[in-house]
Enzyme design. Structure first.
Site, PDB file in Angstrom:
ATOM      1  N   ARG A  38       0.849  -1.185   0.000  1.00  0.00           N
ATOM      2  CA  ARG A  38       0.000   0.000   0.000  1.00  0.00           C
ATOM      3  C   ARG A  38       0.886   1.237   0.000  1.00  0.00           C
ATOM      4  O   ARG A  38       2.104   1.145   0.065  1.00  0.00           O
ATOM      5  CB  ARG A  38      -0.940   0.005   1.223  1.00  0.00           C
ATOM      6  CG  ARG A  38      -0.291  -0.508   2.456  1.00  0.00           C
ATOM      7  CD  ARG A  38      -0.302   0.341   3.681  1.00  0.00           C
ATOM      8  NE  ARG A  38      -0.379   1.739   3.560  1.00  0.00           N
ATOM      9  CZ  ARG A  38       0.651   2.566   3.781  1.00  0.00           C
ATOM     10  NH1 ARG A  38       1.859   2.098   4.048  1.00  0.00           N
ATOM     11  NH2 ARG A  38       0.486   3.850   3.718  1.00  0.00           N
ATOM     12  N   GLY A  39       0.229   2.381  -0.111  1.00  0.00           N
ATOM     13  CA  GLY A  39       0.951   3.629  -0.310  1.00  0.00           C
ATOM     14  C   GLY A  39       0.987   3.926  -1.792  1.00  0.00           C
ATOM     15  O   GLY A  39       1.452   3.105  -2.587  1.00  0.00           O
TER      16      GLY A  39
ATOM     17  N   ARG B 235      -6.307  -0.340  -8.378  1.00  0.00           N
ATOM     18  CA  ARG B 235      -6.463   0.698  -7.365  1.00  0.00           C
ATOM     19  C   ARG B 235      -6.921   1.988  -8.045  1.00  0.00           C
ATOM     20  O   ARG B 235      -6.123   2.710  -8.614  1.00  0.00           O
ATOM     21  CB  ARG B 235      -5.141   0.903  -6.622  1.00  0.00           C
ATOM     22  CG  ARG B 235      -5.125   1.988  -5.546  1.00  0.00           C
ATOM     23  CD  ARG B 235      -6.245   1.891  -4.531  1.00  0.00           C
ATOM     24  NE  ARG B 235      -6.327   0.638  -3.851  1.00  0.00           N
ATOM     25  CZ  ARG B 235      -5.620   0.312  -2.758  1.00  0.00           C
ATOM     26  NH1 ARG B 235      -4.765   1.161  -2.254  1.00  0.00           N
ATOM     27  NH2 ARG B 235      -5.796  -0.849  -2.178  1.00  0.00           N
TER      28      ARG B 235
ATOM     29  N   GLN C 221      -3.641   2.024  10.046  1.00  0.00           N
ATOM     30  CA  GLN C 221      -2.323   2.148   9.433  1.00  0.00           C
ATOM     31  C   GLN C 221      -1.446   3.172  10.139  1.00  0.00           C
ATOM     32  O   GLN C 221      -0.226   3.124  10.021  1.00  0.00           O
ATOM     33  CB  GLN C 221      -2.473   2.465   7.944  1.00  0.00           C
ATOM     34  CG  GLN C 221      -3.018   1.281   7.168  1.00  0.00           C
ATOM     35  CD  GLN C 221      -3.336   1.613   5.721  1.00  0.00           C
ATOM     36  OE1 GLN C 221      -3.307   2.769   5.310  1.00  0.00           O
ATOM     37  NE2 GLN C 221      -3.651   0.585   4.950  1.00  0.00           N
TER      38      GLN C 221
ATOM     39  N   ASP D 161      -3.106  10.666  -2.288  1.00  0.00           N
ATOM     40  CA  ASP D 161      -3.204   9.617  -3.302  1.00  0.00           C
ATOM     41  C   ASP D 161      -3.490  10.196  -4.677  1.00  0.00           C
ATOM     42  O   ASP D 161      -3.206   9.559  -5.681  1.00  0.00           O
ATOM     43  CB  ASP D 161      -4.303   8.619  -2.919  1.00  0.00           C
ATOM     44  CG  ASP D 161      -3.857   7.702  -1.798  1.00  0.00           C
ATOM     45  OD1 ASP D 161      -3.412   6.591  -2.096  1.00  0.00           O
ATOM     46  OD2 ASP D 161      -3.945   8.111  -0.620  1.00  0.00           O
TER      47      ASP D 161
END
Length: 341
Positions: A49-50, A86, A187, A228
């Site tokens: 993730r990220g 994503r 997170q 994001d």
């Protein structure tokens, strides 16, 4: 492809491995991600993730598949499958656009490998640029609040917002970091707290609902978050809960900064309303599961709304800290992001 190692990505013996970010901080477990199906599964489960890291992992996998002899058509299919994994994080799309250009070259195998490795090195440099620019905004003795995870776990380098905090800490300017636990997958509590502990940065973990009381007591000097996707008008999509922090910061007169590399800019997206927001599984908020087993704390028929991200309007943001420097609200109003690429 030669051996490669970052905080969360590893290439060994022509295979791609990702650090399982669902297992942290209790266990450092590396998982194979050498097929499209495996990597997409890891992305969906947030084991990788990220926004920057997702784009890099997809690019490296394409390069490895090319070296294994996959045809141009097969690689194009793999690229589009990865692109769809994503929808909110635009780094993935931006990186894959560059890989697609490399795929069109006559010697596409070497071109894909070169481009994937270049993206990794660029991300490290982008993170360093963000840290330098952002740390100049941190005042001595600062008590900073951050959300989600934006460190080396989410990038190939030192991170975005957390990279700024790390640099400012080295300069002796950080008194404390308030770490939002960050629902629904914690997170902040699992990853950011772990990273800050490893770096020796003083921090205190809070629940997401505690930020307002801290601000009211004058215990927060600035808020630092990642992104994001940044739309052409400066609106920012980030982990759910970011918008709430921006509203609170505005009310209390606290600077609210967004730290992100240029790969997060989307000049083709006019505003936040045009950013697709991923919906996550209801089980992420109805209970928890792990080595201890599983527990559910809601009624069996509870209906759940669980967006992974929200959008913070540009009007609530004090500054966008990019690798190229600090972008002001006045510059955003003049359309600097609309022509960024």
């Amino acid at each position: 492809m030669h051996t490669l190692q970052t905080t969360s990505l590893r290439i060994r013996d022509n295979a791609l491995f990702i650090l399982d970010q669902q297992a942290l901080p209790q266990e450092k477990r590396w998982l194979d991600a050498s097929t499209v199906e495996a990597l997409v599964g890891h992305i969906h489960a947030l084991r990788v993730r990220g926004a920057p890291l997702i784009g890099l992992s997809a690019s490296l996998l394409l390069a490895l598949l090319a070296e294994q002899g996959h045809s141009r058509d097969a690689l194009l299919h793999a690229l589009e499958t990865l692109r769809a994994s994503r929808p909110t994080a635009v780094n993935l799309m931006n990186n894959l656009d560059r890989m697609k250009l490399a795929l069109r070259e006559e010697g596409f195998v070497a071109a894909l490998v070169t481009e994937a490795l270049r993206l990794v090195e660029e991300d490290k440099a982008l993170c360093d640029g963000i840290a330098r620019a952002g740390s100049a905004l941190v005042k001595p003795g600062s008590r900073l609040l951050t959300h989600c995870n934006t460190g080396g776990l989410a990038t190939a380098g030192v991170g975005t917002a957390l990279g700024v905090i790390q640099q400012a800490h080295r300069q002796g300017k950080v008194a404390n970091v308030w770490v939002d636990e960050t629902r629904p997958l914690l997170q902040g509590g699992r990853l950011t707290a772990w990273e800050l502990g490893e770096l020796g940065v003083p921090y205190q973990l809070i629940t997401d609902s505690m930020a307002a009381s801290l601000m009211a007591k004058g215990l927060v000097d600035a808020v630092w978050v990642g992104a994001d996707r940044i739309a052409a008008n400066g609106d920012v999509a980030n982990k759910i809960g970011t918008y709430s922090l921006a509203v609170l910061a505005k009310f209390h007169g606290i600077p609210f900064y967004v730290a992100a590399p240029r790969t997060t800019l989307d000049p083709h997206c006019p505003n936040g309303e045009a950013i697709p927001i991923e919906q996550r599984a209801a089980a992420e908020v109805t209970g928890a599961a792990g080595s201890f087993g599983a527990v559910r704390w809601t009624p069996p028929d509870a209906q759940v709304y669980n967006p992974a991200f929200d959008v913070t309007p540009a009007t609530l943001i004090s500054g966008w800290v990019l690798d190229s420097g600090i972008v002001t609200p006045e510059e955003v109003e003049k359309g600097v992001f609309a022509i960024a690429r």
